[in-house]
Write a protein that holds these residues in place. Structure first.
Motif, mmCIF file in Angstrom:
data_model
loop_
_atom_site.group_PDB
_atom_site.id
_atom_site.type_symbol
_atom_site.label_atom_id
_atom_site.label_comp_id
_atom_site.label_asym_id
_atom_site.label_seq_id
_atom_site.Cartn_x
_atom_site.Cartn_y
_atom_site.Cartn_z
ATOM 1 N N ILE A 192 2.860 9.636 6.710
ATOM 2 C CA ILE A 192 3.061 10.996 7.238
ATOM 3 C C ILE A 192 4.352 11.584 6.680
ATOM 4 O O ILE A 192 4.437 12.778 6.380
ATOM 5 N N LEU A 193 5.357 10.734 6.500
ATOM 6 C CA LEU A 193 6.661 11.182 5.995
ATOM 7 C C LEU A 193 6.718 11.271 4.475
ATOM 8 O O LEU A 193 7.776 11.478 3.902
ATOM 9 N N GLY A 194 5.571 11.094 3.827
ATOM 10 C CA GLY A 194 5.487 11.330 2.384
ATOM 11 C C GLY A 194 5.622 10.114 1.497
ATOM 12 O O GLY A 194 5.694 10.246 0.279
ATOM 13 N N ILE A 195 5.664 8.929 2.081
ATOM 14 C CA ILE A 195 5.724 7.713 1.265
ATOM 15 C C ILE A 195 4.298 7.317 0.904
ATOM 16 O O ILE A 195 3.529 6.899 1.769
ATOM 17 N N GLU A 196 3.929 7.455 -0.365
ATOM 18 C CA GLU A 196 2.558 7.192 -0.795
ATOM 19 C C GLU A 196 2.469 6.016 -1.766
ATOM 20 O O GLU A 196 1.376 5.520 -2.036
ATOM 21 N N GLU A 197 3.607 5.603 -2.317
ATOM 22 C CA GLU A 197 3.593 4.522 -3.306
ATOM 23 C C GLU A 197 3.083 3.231 -2.662
ATOM 24 O O GLU A 197 3.628 2.751 -1.663
ATOM 25 N N LYS A 198 2.021 2.692 -3.241
ATOM 26 C CA LYS A 198 1.343 1.528 -2.663
ATOM 27 C C LYS A 198 2.294 0.348 -2.478
ATOM 28 O O LYS A 198 2.293 -0.313 -1.428
ATOM 29 N N GLU A 199 3.126 0.083 -3.496
ATOM 30 C CA GLU A 199 4.037 -1.057 -3.426
ATOM 31 C C GLU A 199 5.061 -0.878 -2.310
ATOM 32 O O GLU A 199 5.361 -1.827 -1.570
ATOM 33 N N LYS A 200 5.572 0.347 -2.152
ATOM 34 C CA LYS A 200 6.570 0.601 -1.111
ATOM 35 C C LYS A 200 5.951 0.477 0.280
ATOM 36 O O LYS A 200 6.562 -0.083 1.202
ATOM 37 N N LEU A 201 4.724 0.978 0.419
ATOM 38 C CA LEU A 201 4.025 0.846 1.705
ATOM 39 C C LEU A 201 3.784 -0.618 2.049
ATOM 40 O O LEU A 201 3.915 -1.041 3.203
ATOM 41 N N ASP A 202 3.435 -1.403 1.024
ATOM 42 C CA ASP A 202 3.200 -2.827 1.273
ATOM 43 C C ASP A 202 4.502 -3.538 1.631
ATOM 44 O O ASP A 202 4.512 -4.453 2.469
ATOM 45 N N ASN A 203 5.606 -3.112 1.024
ATOM 46 C CA ASN A 203 6.899 -3.709 1.359
ATOM 47 C C ASN A 203 7.313 -3.375 2.799
ATOM 48 O O ASN A 203 7.920 -4.211 3.484
ATOM 49 N N LEU A 247 18.311 -15.665 6.387
ATOM 50 C CA LEU A 247 17.307 -16.713 6.162
ATOM 51 C C LEU A 247 16.450 -16.457 4.934
ATOM 52 O O LEU A 247 16.070 -17.387 4.232
ATOM 53 N N ILE A 248 16.134 -15.183 4.669
ATOM 54 C CA ILE A 248 15.163 -14.917 3.604
ATOM 55 C C ILE A 248 15.735 -14.165 2.406
ATOM 56 O O ILE A 248 14.991 -13.830 1.478
ATOM 57 N N LYS A 249 17.038 -13.899 2.390
ATOM 58 C CA LYS A 249 17.584 -13.106 1.282
ATOM 59 C C LYS A 249 17.474 -13.816 -0.063
ATOM 60 O O LYS A 249 17.511 -13.170 -1.116
ATOM 61 N N GLU A 250 17.310 -15.134 -0.058
ATOM 62 C CA GLU A 250 17.221 -15.875 -1.312
ATOM 63 C C GLU A 250 15.814 -15.894 -1.890
ATOM 64 O O GLU A 250 15.606 -16.286 -3.031
ATOM 65 N N ILE A 251 14.806 -15.518 -1.073
ATOM 66 C CA ILE A 251 13.439 -15.484 -1.592
ATOM 67 C C ILE A 251 13.136 -14.076 -2.073
ATOM 68 O O ILE A 251 13.998 -13.209 -2.104
ATOM 69 N N LYS A 252 11.877 -13.863 -2.446
ATOM 70 C CA LYS A 252 11.472 -12.559 -2.972
ATOM 71 C C LYS A 252 11.721 -11.483 -1.919
ATOM 72 O O LYS A 252 10.935 -11.292 -1.003
ATOM 73 N N LEU A 253 12.816 -10.767 -2.060
ATOM 74 C CA LEU A 253 13.232 -9.823 -1.030
ATOM 75 C C LEU A 253 13.531 -8.466 -1.672
ATOM 76 O O LEU A 253 14.525 -8.304 -2.364
ATOM 77 N N VAL A 254 12.661 -7.507 -1.468
ATOM 78 C CA VAL A 254 12.878 -6.156 -1.980
ATOM 79 C C VAL A 254 13.636 -5.357 -0.922
ATOM 80 O O VAL A 254 13.669 -5.734 0.250
ATOM 81 N N PRO A 255 14.264 -4.239 -1.306
ATOM 82 C CA PRO A 255 15.127 -3.513 -0.362
ATOM 83 C C PRO A 255 14.434 -3.139 0.947
ATOM 84 O O PRO A 255 15.027 -3.291 2.022
ATOM 85 N N GLU A 256 13.188 -2.624 0.878
ATOM 86 C CA GLU A 256 12.523 -2.188 2.104
ATOM 87 C C GLU A 256 12.387 -3.330 3.111
ATOM 88 O O GLU A 256 12.570 -3.135 4.318
ATOM 89 N N VAL A 257 12.039 -4.518 2.614
ATOM 90 C CA VAL A 257 11.869 -5.673 3.500
ATOM 91 C C VAL A 257 13.205 -6.034 4.150
ATOM 92 O O VAL A 257 13.310 -6.179 5.380
ATOM 93 N N GLY A 258 14.226 -6.187 3.340
ATOM 94 C CA GLY A 258 15.540 -6.554 3.862
ATOM 95 C C GLY A 258 16.112 -5.514 4.808
ATOM 96 O O GLY A 258 16.732 -5.852 5.826
ATOM 97 N N ASN A 259 15.900 -4.236 4.495
ATOM 98 C CA ASN A 259 16.437 -3.171 5.350
ATOM 99 C C ASN A 259 15.806 -3.181 6.737
ATOM 100 O O ASN A 259 16.484 -2.945 7.740
ATOM 101 N N ILE A 260 14.522 -3.433 6.800
ATOM 102 C CA ILE A 260 13.852 -3.480 8.110
ATOM 103 C C ILE A 260 14.357 -4.673 8.916
ATOM 104 O O ILE A 260 14.648 -4.553 10.117
ATOM 105 N N ILE A 261 14.466 -5.825 8.272
ATOM 106 C CA ILE A 261 14.938 -7.022 8.980
ATOM 107 C C ILE A 261 16.359 -6.813 9.519
ATOM 108 O O ILE A 261 16.655 -7.119 10.674
ATOM 109 N N LEU A 262 17.222 -6.265 8.676
ATOM 110 C CA LEU A 262 18.639 -6.176 9.029
ATOM 111 C C LEU A 262 18.960 -5.003 9.962
ATOM 112 O O LEU A 262 19.825 -5.102 10.827
ATOM 113 N N TYR A 263 18.238 -3.874 9.809
ATOM 114 C CA TYR A 263 18.655 -2.653 10.497
ATOM 115 C C TYR A 263 17.665 -2.162 11.556
ATOM 116 O O TYR A 263 17.799 -1.026 12.037
#
Length: 365
Positions: A192-203, A247-263
């Motif tokens: 709804i907020l305009g995020i359409e990129e498939k990879e970003k949505l999956d992250n 715990l997970i910053k050393e594995i495959k961690l893209v910004p969207e994933v880390g931002n949700i966990i941390l913030y």
């Protein structure tokens, strides 16, 4: 440069010898025959000829058939027809049939040499092109293997996330299925907020699934405590975003994933934790998730209260607009009818009803 082999075909010996002598002086390796039949005997088998030069003004159907066989069997062989300038018809016919590459005049030896140089360059280009194509096919096969492995690894990664969050949800039975539900809410709000990129949505989905991974490090005595938590226990609870990120910053961690966990526990007015970020200093995906998380919490069963309906959740979210929640995310949430949010929840959690009586009874003991 490697010596090129030339097969010369000419029924007239004197003219054939003159041409052969000329080409030998130019460092070509020569073989001479009198007719196309003798040429076919040498070329319709393993050979390393680079050029076929034949001199004639006419060919019968049998001879044309032999030439066609020679051409098919030797795709890299350059075929040059020498024919008088006033008798061009045979050359035109053979060119149209794709059986020869060049035309020349029997007496124009310098012109023939130019033709040979031109054909030699074309052969070298074809050879290099074949090498490039071979390498390209090899790279394509390697890329396909890599992509296949990447898909397998991505599937393993996703399955690991799903299994990890199922284990966490089962550890805290009152929130079973919570991660999947908020993941879906978050993706809907993001679009709804305009995020359409498939990879970003999956992250965003992955970040939502992993948002409470830090609770692994919180003791059950605190996480499952029936009564009110002490301030010291709350301090430990508030550590879970940072613990999860660590715990997970050393594995495959893209910004969207880390931002949700941390913030995901930051508040729009800056009174959240762990870093008291305010407004748009909080990453958008974390602001989106904060509302999704609250929506599921309000409409889900808890041992200390019954689940509340989506109308109550809507009123609560609007009440906390610009304090707990980003106003734009609240507006995005309100742009969808309550019945559609209810449908999203039902479709995400329809496998859960069999667990709910067990969850409630387990918590009432």
């Amino acid at each position: 440069m490697k010596t090129k082999k030339v097969l010369v075909v000419d029924p007239l010996e004197k003219r054939r010898r003159r041409l052969a002598s000329f080409l030998r002086e130019l460092a070509y390796e020569l073989t001479e025959v009198q007719d196309i039949k003798q040429a076919a005997d040498k070329l319709l088998g393993v050979n390393n000829f680079s050029f076929l030069i034949f001199n004639c003004s006419q060919l019968d159907s049998y001879q044309v058939g032999l030439l066609r066989s020679i051409h098919s069997f030797n795709p890299r062989l350059s075929i040059i027809l020498l024919t008088p300038q006033d008798e061009p018809y045979l050359g035109v016919e053979l060119i149209n049939k794709g059986l020869i590459h060049h035309l020349g005049e029997p007496e124009n030896l310098s012109g023939l040499y130019a033709v040979l140089i031109n054909e030699q360059e074309k052969q070298e280009l074809r050879y290099k092109n074949d090498l490039y194509l071979k390498e390209l096919r090899k790279l394509k096969r390697e890329q396909e293997r890599y992509l296949k492995k990447a898909d397998i690894l991505e599937e393993i990664y996703d399955t690991t996330i799903e299994n990890l969050m199922t284990a966490l949800d089962l550890r805290d039975v009152e929130t079973f299925g919570h991660s999947r539900t908020v993941a879906k809410y978050s993706q809907v709000l993001a679009r709804i907020l305009g995020i359409e990129e498939k990879e970003k949505l999956d992250n965003i989905r992955k970040g939502a699934l992993l948002h409470d991974v830090g609770k692994i490090a919180i003791p059950d005595s605190i996480l499952k405590k029936a009564g009110s938590l002490t301030e010291e226990e709350w301090e430990k609870i508030r550590l879970h975003p940072s613990l999860g990120f660590g715990l997970i910053k050393e594995i495959k961690l893209v910004p969207e994933v880390g931002n949700i966990i941390l913030y995901h526990h930051e508040r729009y007015d800056g009174t959240g934790y762990p870093q008291q970020l305010k407004g748009e200093h909080i990453p958008l995906e974390a602001r989106i998730f904060a509302l999704a998380d609250a929506l599921d919490a309000i409409t889900s069963y808890r041992p200390y209260r019954k689940e509340r309906d989506f109308q109550v959740a809507r009123e609560e979210i609007i009440k906390n607009k610009a304090t707990q929640f980003d106003p734009e995310v609240v507006d995005a949430f309100c742009s969808i009818e309550i019945s559609k949010w209810e449908k999203i929840r039902f479709e995400t959690t329809r496998f859960l009803p069999q667990y709910e009586p067990w969850i409630k009874s387990a918590k009432s003991r």
